[in-house]
Design an enzyme around this catalytic site. Structure first.
Site, PDB file in Angstrom:
ATOM      1  N   THR A 196       4.235   1.882   2.389  1.00 43.29           N
ATOM      2  CA  THR A 196       5.530   2.060   1.730  1.00 43.29           C
ATOM      3  C   THR A 196       6.298   3.218   2.347  1.00 43.29           C
ATOM      4  O   THR A 196       7.486   3.090   2.691  1.00 43.29           O
ATOM      5  CB  THR A 196       5.333   2.301   0.223  1.00 43.29           C
ATOM      6  OG1 THR A 196       4.779   1.123  -0.376  1.00 43.29           O
ATOM      7  CG2 THR A 196       6.658   2.630  -0.461  1.00 43.29           C
ATOM      8  N   SER A 197       5.639   4.354   2.510  1.00 45.52           N
ATOM      9  CA  SER A 197       6.329   5.529   3.046  1.00 45.52           C
ATOM     10  C   SER A 197       6.762   5.323   4.493  1.00 45.52           C
ATOM     11  O   SER A 197       7.851   5.754   4.889  1.00 45.52           O
ATOM     12  CB  SER A 197       5.431   6.768   2.932  1.00 45.52           C
ATOM     13  OG  SER A 197       4.289   6.658   3.759  1.00 45.52           O
ATOM     14  N   GLY A 204       0.825  -1.194   0.000  1.00 47.99           N
ATOM     15  CA  GLY A 204       0.000   0.000   0.000  1.00 47.99           C
ATOM     16  C   GLY A 204       0.861   1.245   0.000  1.00 47.99           C
ATOM     17  O   GLY A 204       2.063   1.199   0.280  1.00 47.99           O
ATOM     18  N   CYS A 205       0.245   2.383  -0.300  1.00 47.15           N
ATOM     19  CA  CYS A 205       0.996   3.637  -0.416  1.00 47.15           C
ATOM     20  C   CYS A 205       1.473   4.151   0.942  1.00 47.15           C
ATOM     21  O   CYS A 205       2.668   4.441   1.116  1.00 47.15           O
ATOM     22  CB  CYS A 205       0.159   4.684  -1.137  1.00 47.15           C
ATOM     23  SG  CYS A 205      -1.522   4.904  -0.489  1.00 47.15           S
ATOM     24  N   TYR A 206       0.567   4.258   1.912  1.00 43.50           N
ATOM     25  CA  TYR A 206       0.989   4.690   3.240  1.00 43.50           C
ATOM     26  C   TYR A 206       2.031   3.737   3.840  1.00 43.50           C
ATOM     27  O   TYR A 206       3.060   4.191   4.356  1.00 43.50           O
ATOM     28  CB  TYR A 206      -0.212   4.797   4.184  1.00 43.50           C
ATOM     29  CG  TYR A 206      -1.111   5.980   3.970  1.00 43.50           C
ATOM     30  CD1 TYR A 206      -0.617   7.277   4.007  1.00 43.50           C
ATOM     31  CD2 TYR A 206      -2.480   5.811   3.768  1.00 43.50           C
ATOM     32  CE1 TYR A 206      -1.457   8.371   3.833  1.00 43.50           C
ATOM     33  CE2 TYR A 206      -3.325   6.895   3.590  1.00 43.50           C
ATOM     34  CZ  TYR A 206      -2.811   8.171   3.622  1.00 43.50           C
ATOM     35  OH  TYR A 206      -3.646   9.256   3.446  1.00 43.50           O
TER      36      TYR A 206
END
Length: 346
Positions: free
Chosen positions: A152-153, A148-150
């Site tokens: 990953t960060s 997921g995007c969150y």
């Protein structure tokens, strides 16, 4: 050269996959599917692709798709992916799933946060597709669960600290802000211009966002212990980008240059992680349109806390770009192939 198909090409992730793969010298896109736009040229659905592709959106069966391609990007909603992935795997195809259906190791945890899982037997086969942590496993897998995007960060931001054991895991607070593409392309009141413009709000507060167990799963592996975090996402009035600010209590006395060395050592050979100079802070506008993750940090000696900042483009490193990076690894291509894009600024 490999033949690929994009299942679910009419969303933001689908068009970003198309944009990136149009520039990939080792890839031939042989099919793009969309029920809504079946029979319509992809470049008509997304005019930014004009002159770059002549593909027509189709509504194909899995059997028809399997005759077209060797590797599939499943850019479809949760629950949909688990219904089609087993058929693709049975046909000997490689699959990169961009939904959450195969990210969590535990079916029980998935069902707590999403819905009933109808392909539980494949969870153990899936490899979590964060190349910076699982490159060797990615190279060997047939089923890849794109992160997921969150997550990953946050995971990339915290990995060096957890591996070094210099923070208290249970103290982690992740405060993340995302552009509106993270909500998808479907019509929603909360994504309307007048609802988002000139505003800034938190959502999914109090352990209600579905990325929470994914973040905890991967951070727990890094720390070799299970723990919970506080994660609060926010919606920014921008199209794309994520900035995560992550706080944690240090469990030892350490200088900033020592922490900088930890980050530089872990990511020294990573083509898409840029550790910023000490004292610098990342910003979404400097990763826009690229597959980079920019990381910076500061130490608050008064409170004994470290503040880590991580910026990505949620549609690229947070989704389609990372999927292409994973495809490159799975297929034995150069990892940067098709992704050596300078961020778009201003």
């Amino acid at each position: 050269m490999i033949k690929i198909a994009i299942i679910g090409a009419s969303g933001y992730t689908g068009v970003e996959l198309s944009r990136l793969l149009c520039n990939h010298p080792q890839v031939e896109i042989t099919a793009v599917t969309s029920r809504q736009y079946a029979g319509v040229a992809l470049s008509e659905v997304f005019p930014n692709l004009r002159g770059r592709t002549s593909l027509i959106c189709e509504n194909l069966t899995i059997e028809e798709l399997c005759l077209r391609a060797d590797l599939f990007f499943a850019a479809v909603p949760h629950k949909t992916a688990m219904n089609i992935v087993p058929q693709l795997l049975a046909a000997g195809k490689k699959v990169i799933d961009l939904s959450a259906d195969f990210r969590l190791n535990s079916a029980a945890v998935y069902e707590e946060w999403y819905q009933e899982h109808s392909a539980k037997e494949f969870l153990s086969q899936a490899v979590y597709g964060l190349p910076e942590l699982y490159r060797e496993q990615i190279a060997k897998t047939q089923l890849l669960a794109n992160p997921g995007c969150y997550p990953t960060s946050i995971i990339l931001g915290m990995a060096p600290l957890l591996r070094a054991g210099i923070i208290k895991p249970q103290s982690i607070i992740a405060d993340s802000k995302s552009g509106t593409t993270g909500a998808g392309r479907g019509a929603k009141v909360g994504s309307l211009f007048c609802e988002v413009n000139d505003g800034f709000k938190a959502y999914g507060v109090g352990r209600k966002h579905r990325h929470t167990p994914e973040i905890e799963q991967e951070l727990g592996k890094l720390a070799n212990t299970d723990f919970n975090i506080t994660f609060t996402p926010h919606l920014l009035p921008i199209s794309r980008g994520i900035l995560s600010t992550i706080y944690a209590d240090l469990n030892c006395e350490i200088e900033a240059d020592e922490v900088q060395a930890l980050y530089e050592e872990m990511y020294k050979d990573e083509p898409f992680v840029r550790v910023l100079p000490l004292g610098s802070a990342p910003a979404t506008q400097y990763v826009r349109g690229s597959n980079y993750c920019d990381i910076g940090f500061a130490i608050d000696q008064t409170t004994g806390r470290i503040i880590v900042m991580s910026a990505i483009d949620n549609v690229v490193k947070g989704a389609a770009g990372q999927a292409v990076q994973n495809m490159n690894i799975m297929c034995g291509f150069a990892e940067q192939e098709g992704l050596e894009i300078v961020p778009l600024f201003p």
